[in-house]
Design an enzyme around this catalytic site. Structure first.
Site, PDB file in Angstrom:
ATOM      1  CB  CYS A   2      97.192 102.250 -21.713  1.00 44.40           C
ATOM      2  SG  CYS A   2      95.984 101.143 -21.017  1.00 44.40           S
ATOM      3  NE  ARG A  27     100.475 107.275 -20.372  1.00 45.39           N
ATOM      4  CZ  ARG A  27      99.876 108.403 -20.735  1.00 45.39           C
ATOM      5  NH1 ARG A  27     100.575 109.510 -20.778  1.00 45.39           N
ATOM      6  NH2 ARG A  27      98.608 108.435 -21.059  1.00 45.39           N
ATOM      7  CD1 TRP A  75      96.863 101.405 -14.141  1.00 46.51           C
ATOM      8  CD2 TRP A  75      94.721 101.641 -14.763  1.00 46.51           C
ATOM      9  NE1 TRP A  75      96.141 101.753 -13.027  1.00 46.51           N
ATOM     10  CE2 TRP A  75      94.827 101.894 -13.371  1.00 46.51           C
ATOM     11  CE3 TRP A  75      93.464 101.728 -15.359  1.00 46.51           C
ATOM     12  CZ2 TRP A  75      93.729 102.241 -12.580  1.00 46.51           C
ATOM     13  CZ3 TRP A  75      92.374 102.059 -14.564  1.00 46.51           C
ATOM     14  CH2 TRP A  75      92.515 102.318 -13.196  1.00 46.51           C
ATOM     15  CG  ASN A 101      95.124 105.110 -22.999  1.00 47.01           C
ATOM     16  OD1 ASN A 101      94.473 104.653 -22.064  1.00 47.01           O
ATOM     17  ND2 ASN A 101      95.688 106.305 -22.953  1.00 47.01           N
ATOM     18  N   GLY A 102      92.149 103.497 -23.288  1.00 46.13           N
ATOM     19  CA  GLY A 102      90.789 104.020 -23.171  1.00 46.13           C
ATOM     20  C   GLY A 102      89.803 102.885 -22.963  1.00 46.13           C
ATOM     21  CD  GLU A 485      98.333 117.283  -2.451  1.00 47.31           C
ATOM     22  OE1 GLU A 485      97.180 116.966  -2.745  1.00 47.31           O
ATOM     23  OE2 GLU A 485      99.326 116.916  -3.109  1.00 47.31           O
ATOM     24  CE  LYS A 489     100.922 113.684  -3.402  1.00 51.97           C
ATOM     25  NZ  LYS A 489     100.244 114.755  -4.032  1.00 51.97           N
ATOM     26  CD  GLU A 492      99.206 110.074  -4.545  1.00 48.07           C
ATOM     27  OE1 GLU A 492      98.858 109.605  -5.626  1.00 48.07           O
ATOM     28  OE2 GLU A 492      99.374 111.296  -4.371  1.00 48.07           O
ATOM     29  CG  HIS A 508      81.262 119.674  14.459  1.00 46.80           C
ATOM     30  ND1 HIS A 508      80.223 120.128  15.225  1.00 46.80           N
ATOM     31  CD2 HIS A 508      82.036 120.761  14.195  1.00 46.80           C
ATOM     32  CE1 HIS A 508      80.351 121.447  15.409  1.00 46.80           C
ATOM     33  NE2 HIS A 508      81.442 121.841  14.790  1.00 46.80           N
ATOM     34  CE  LYS A 611     102.333 112.795 -12.832  1.00 47.27           C
ATOM     35  NZ  LYS A 611     102.282 113.356 -11.468  1.00 47.27           N
TER      36      LYS A 611
HETATM   37  C1  AGP Z   1      98.096 113.142  -6.853  1.00 53.82           C
HETATM   38  O1  AGP Z   1      99.279 112.827  -6.269  1.00 53.82           O
HETATM   39  C2  AGP Z   1      97.618 112.244  -7.926  1.00 53.82           C
HETATM   40  N1  AGP Z   1      98.577 111.895  -8.885  1.00 53.82           N
HETATM   41  C3  AGP Z   1      96.254 112.599  -8.494  1.00 53.82           C
HETATM   42  O2  AGP Z   1      95.390 112.930  -7.452  1.00 53.82           O
HETATM   43  C4  AGP Z   1      96.198 113.701  -9.572  1.00 53.82           C
HETATM   44  O3  AGP Z   1      96.437 114.952  -9.008  1.00 53.82           O
HETATM   45  C5  AGP Z   1      94.821 113.642 -10.257  1.00 53.82           C
HETATM   46  O4  AGP Z   1      94.654 112.390 -10.846  1.00 53.82           O
HETATM   47  C6  AGP Z   1      94.643 114.733 -11.273  1.00 53.82           C
HETATM   48  O5  AGP Z   1      95.575 114.628 -12.306  1.00 53.82           O
HETATM   49  P1  AGP Z   1      95.788 115.805 -13.341  1.00 53.82           P
HETATM   50  O6  AGP Z   1      96.341 116.974 -12.568  1.00 53.82           O
HETATM   51  O7  AGP Z   1      96.768 115.270 -14.333  1.00 53.82           O
HETATM   52  O8  AGP Z   1      94.468 116.128 -13.926  1.00 53.82           O
END
Ligand code: AGP
Length: 616
Positions: A2, A27, A75, A101-102, A485, A489, A492, A508, A611
């Protein structure tokens, strides 16, 4: 998650609030709403979907003119993303509007209490209870909204940022925070509240950090902060070091493309000022004496998602350079497994946003066990650095795209710096050895620039592979976290099956996944130095190829051994194996970005994602 904005000043609040919400769109959200105070009443509009939906509603049903307002992008947690569940929520008597938010964990009990008192709830949210509780409390405290907020907050458990306005006080906005982000923007004849500074950076760079369990009352000319008991508090003031243009696309199609391109600068900026003229590291921010550092007997890295992958790379560097054992743990798992840590453990919490709830809770747990916590963070004034013993800021600038790119590379740099610094203090490495690695690090921005020259060929590859059902990524040593990683990417952004494996693990089990033409991206370590590692992965590439899969090989310039087994080859410049993630990750970012574009996805705001993940 949010996004929250509050404004009181001389401008039209609606414009300021909607602009702020747009700047925080990154966000992640699924509905939006605004409320202004005008003529003794609250004028509210809210709509499911993107901000454009809210704006079209505002076009057909305009809000009253007002210089005091609040806005929210939601969100969904409790209740689906509907118009009714969108914020702001207004008390039954129409006197108070609230955004949140929360997660309010005791909301069910509070809802039941309100229902028993005859209040009819209009939404499925946890937030709405706060609006009704504030309205019920106001008469008891002479209609003082800040005092009502303090009383209500004392009854709430969980994580919350709350911002509220009152129908009959057109000049006051009240905010509160526990565990969720809220910053104050101090202007001239106007003041702001927001989840992050990007919402008000176009108006002011003067910001104030709010501490845990604090309530803030804004008028045009005053900012008053207290704790939940009403004791006055002095917030920490700071200047935001970047301007509004840093959080704009600057000619790129997407924020992600811009942020990928900014990586050479982000890496250079993160190194800046941390190396003295003799090539020695000067990390005063670690706030640990040499004696304390020498006493450390274990390092534990806690982080989530991409930051966790940076932590996995840190393990290789730390153990190799310092000979200290290092564990890397997903922050969401850490405190639930009774980890063995004590005052001799150095805990490194890595987070771009500085607000990730899983990481925050893990670091609090670590501090309760007496461990010393060092944060590696990109966001000044955020909660994680504030609650850590020390912080090493990465200087990536604002990262707007949900998919982390430049933050990842700068997290890697920060991890290398910490590892080298610990080695320097503990005497694990000679000064000239450290100086040599530092020189290599200083040359990485130039090399990343060279990798960016491969962008077009990687984009063409992605366009060709866009119909693949799945993509696998394999690597060894630090190439393994890079593979993880790369897969993250792609998941997502392209919403497709993608998995990263340690190349040696393939046989394995995962090798059963291989089928004709399945793309397998291989991160190949340098053939120089640890050549055994290189030989092993060349064998793995052959195993993959022998089963009909299509190999996309990321290999160092001049590495000819892999050429016969590569269907596609992406070159990266020579560099020491431990630093290679700074180069090898880049084509994988470009690949995922191009794949998402080819599929017509929203690159900057992938579905379902936020985000900054401020719930556990
Ligand atoms: C990665 O592309 C994501 N946005 C996500 O995995 C992110 O790295 C994770 O949520 C951690 O966020 P932060 O670095 O703000 O703690």
């Amino acid at each position: 998650m949010c996004g929250i904005v509050g404004y009181v000043g001389e401008k039209q609040a609606l414009q300021v609030v909607v602009d702020g919400l747009r700047r925080m769109e990154y966000r992640g959200y699924d509905s939006a709403g605004v409320a202004v105070v005008a003529d003794g009443r609250l004028d509210v509009r809210k709509k499911a979907g993107k901000l454009a939906n809210l704006e079209s509603l505002l076009g057909s049903d305009p809000l009253a003119q007002s210089t005091t307002g609040i806005g929210h992008t939601r969100w969904a947690t409790h209740g689906g993303p509907t118009d009714a569940n969108a914020h702001p929520h207004v008390s039954a008597d129409g006197s108070v509007a609230v955004i949140h938010n929360g997660i309010i964990e005791n909301f069910a009990e509070l809802r039941a209490e309100l229902a028993a008192a005859g209040v009819v709830l209009a939404s499925d949210t946890d937030t709405e209870v706060v609006a009704h509780l504030l309205a019920a409390t106001l008469p008891e405290v002479g209609d003082d909204l800040a005092e009502a907020m303090r009383i209500v907050c004392r009854r709430l458990s969980g994580a919350f940022t709350l911002v509220a306005v009152r129908a009959d006080r057109p000049d006051v906005v009240v905010g509160a925070r526990r565990n969720s982000p809220l910053v104050v923007g101090r202007g001239d004849g106007e003041n702001f509240l927001a989840s992050d500074v990007s919402a008000f950076i176009a108006h002011t760079r003067h910001a104030l950090e709010l501490g845990q369990d604090q309530v803030v009352t804004l008028t045009r000319d005053s900012i008053v902060v207290t704790d939940f008991d009403g004791t006055p508090a002095t917030p920490n003031a700071y200047e935001v070091t970047w301007d509004a243009s840093a959080a704009e696309k600057g000619g790129y199609d997407t924020f992600m493309a811009k942020e990928i391109a900014e990586q050479p600068k982000a890496v250079a900026d993160t190194l800046l000022g941390r190396i003295d003229v003799d090539g020695r590291l000067a990390l005063d921010e670690m706030r640990m004496t040499d004696g304390e550092l020498r006493e450390v007997d274990k390092v534990v890295v806690i982080a989530c998602g991409t930051a966790y992958h940076a932590g996995l790379v840190a393990k290789y560097a730390l153990e190799h350079w310092t000979r200290l054992p290092c564990e890397v743990e997903l922050a969401s798992e850490f405190r639930y497994r009774d980890p063995v840590i004590d005052r001799r453990t150095l805990v490194v919490a890595i987070s771009q946003s500085g607000e990730t709830m899983d990481t925050l809770m893990a670091l609090r747990y670590a501090r309760e066990q007496d461990a010393r916590v060092l944060a590696i963070c990109n966001t000044q004034g955020s909660t994680i650095p504030r609650e850590s013993d020390a912080v090493l800021y990465t200087h990536a600038g604002p990262e707007v795209a949900v998919a982390s790119t430049k933050a990842f590379l700068t997290q890697l740099v920060a991890c290398y710096l910490v590892a080298l610094y610990v080695a320097q203090v503990r005497g694990n490495k000679f000064g000239d050895e450290i100086a040599m690695v530092v020189r290599e690090l200083a040359d990485m921005p130039r090399k990343i620039d060279l990798v960016l020259d491969t962008t077009e060929e990687v984009e063409a590859l992605a366009a060709m592979l866009q119909d693949a059902r799945s993509v696998l990524f394999i690597g060894r040593h630090v190439g393994y976290p890079v593979a993880l990683e790369g897969a993250l990417k792609l998941k997502e952004l392209a919403y497709m099956h993608a998995e990263g494996f340690a190349a040696g693990e393939l046989k394995h089990g995962p090798i059963a996944l291989l089928e004709d033409r399945l793309p397998v991206i291989v991160v190949v370590p340098s053939p120089r130095g640890r050549s055994v590692l290189h030989e092993k992965i060349v064998s793995n590439v052959q195993e993959v190829r022998a089963r009909g899969a299509r190999t996309i090989v990321i290999a160092e310039e001049g590495d000819d051994a892999v050429v016969p087994y590569a269907d596609h080859l992406v070159r990266v410049p020579e560099c020491p194996t431990l630093l290679q993630p700074l180069l090898a990750a880049v084509p994988l970012q470009v690949f995922a970005c191009a794949m998402a574009t080819a599929k017509g996805h929203d690159v900057d705001q992938p579905r379902n994602l936020a985000k900054s993940v401020t719930v556990e």
